[in-house]
Design an enzyme around this catalytic site. Structure first.
Site: not given
Length: 368
Positions: A330, A289, A324-325
């Protein structure tokens, strides 16, 4: 007639005409051992083997793309870029900035030596790990970790002063040696804080520990030597945190500023331009993360390789796929990404062999 109609209907349903995949997809083929044992060819065959072998093959490709990229590869030059960025020789020198993240269990394992190799030869630019990923590296310089068994009973091991990490065993005495080694360093740090106004951060602390351990088997030692920042935002969650706790009873006042480190970590991504950024993350949790979040500050990483066994059905960040990132910004939508569902102790050394190590060997050969 009725049978003919039924047959025709069933036949057309079962044998539905296919769209041709020729030229669109690779054919599934494994390695032919009749040609002898050729490990590079065996690894290249992973791409067309299927399942997670193919994902590993794709990860190798993505990492090689990270390593091969140069700013000179970009065909367009931004109008507002500096004169230096327009210089062809400068553009050829600008490489992808690589963030490496890993969890503590991998440093407990032999993967520590693979990580040390990468840091020793400055093949990565930024490191993020957990507290265990720090202390296990240092403790191994003081005393060894041993191979045990997953099935060894916890109560029995506790009675013997042995700590189990999967099928690894760490004698409790190792942590006693760690305390004896690190407490005097904390004393010296506190003295420097008071007398020289040194502002300690987690990354400065880890650089200091790398300097003090002075052992070439340690990746922290090489990070210190190569000036590679090592970030550990969860600094108190582990034996290192225990040592800080114990030290506070002896003498209070040691301050470690996490705010300066989040500025430094995010800055590694924000100020990476005109470089591209790549993420190689082993395991999940905090390192995964933290690296992804820093890259969000620059609108996402350009390359991402995740190696872990986490699943996404419980909504955990650890198990999340790269896509998902992308939704968080991200990872860029145009990024080259892959997740390998595999124990990193298996996949990562193989990946390094076919990427970093191969390229270094080729570079060394070209110089001789």
């Amino acid at each position: 007639m009725e049978d003919d109609r039924v047959f025709s209907s069933v036949h057309s349903t079962v044998f539905k005409e296919s769209e041709s995949l020729e030229g669109k997809c690779d054919k599934i083929e494994g390695y032919d051992f009749n040609q002898g044992v050729d490990y590079p060819k065996l690894m290249r065959s992973m791409l067309t083997t299927g399942f997670q072998a193919s994902n590993l093959g794709e990860a190798i490709d993505v990492v090689n793309q990270m390593l091969d990229w140069r700013l000179a590869d970009e065909t367009t030059v931004a109008e507002d870029c500096s004169e230096e960025e327009k210089n062809p020789s400068f553009r050829e020198s600008v490489k992808c900035k690589i963030f490496l993240g890993f969890t503590s269990n991998l440093v407990s394992s032999g993967v520590r030596d693979t990580i040390r190799y990468l840091v020793q030869h400055h093949m990565v630019d930024v490191i993020v790990t957990t507290t265990g990923g720090v202390e296990e590296d240092l403790i191994k310089c003081l005393a060894p970790t041993f191979k045990g068994d997953f099935s060894l009973p916890g109560a029995y091991l506790r009675s013997k002063g042995l700590n189990r990490i999967g099928n690894l065993l760490v004698p409790n005495d190792n942590y006693c040696k760690f305390e004896d080694w690190i407490i005097p360093i904390f004393d010296e740090m506190l003295k420097e804080q008071k007398e020289e106004n040194v502002l300690w951060t987690p990354s400065k602390l880890l650089a200091r520990l790398g300097k003090e351990i002075n052992n070439e088997s340690s990746y922290l030692y090489w990070a210190y030597k190569m000036n590679i920042p090592v970030f550990c935002p969860g600094l108190t969650d582990g034996s290192l945190g225990d040592m800080l706790y114990f030290h506070s009873f002896r003498t209070s006042g040691l301050i470690i500023d996490v705010v300066q480190d989040i500025r430094a970590m995010n800055g590694e991504a924000v100020h990476a331009n005109p470089k591209k950024t790549g993420m190689i993350i082993l395991g999940g949790g905090l390192p995964k993360h933290h690296i992804c979040n820093a890259n969000m500050m620059r609108n996402g990483a350009d390359y991402a390789v995740f190696i872990n066994t986490g699943q996404e059905f419980d909504g955990s960040d650890s198990g999340a796929r790269p896509d998902e990132a992308v939704s968080w910004g991200k990872i860029r939508g145009s990024a080259k990404t892959v997740k390998v569902y595999c124990d990193a102790t298996i996949a990562f050394p193989l990946l390094v062999a076919e990427t970093f190590a191969t390229k270094r060997d080729q570079t060394c050969e070209s110089k001789t």
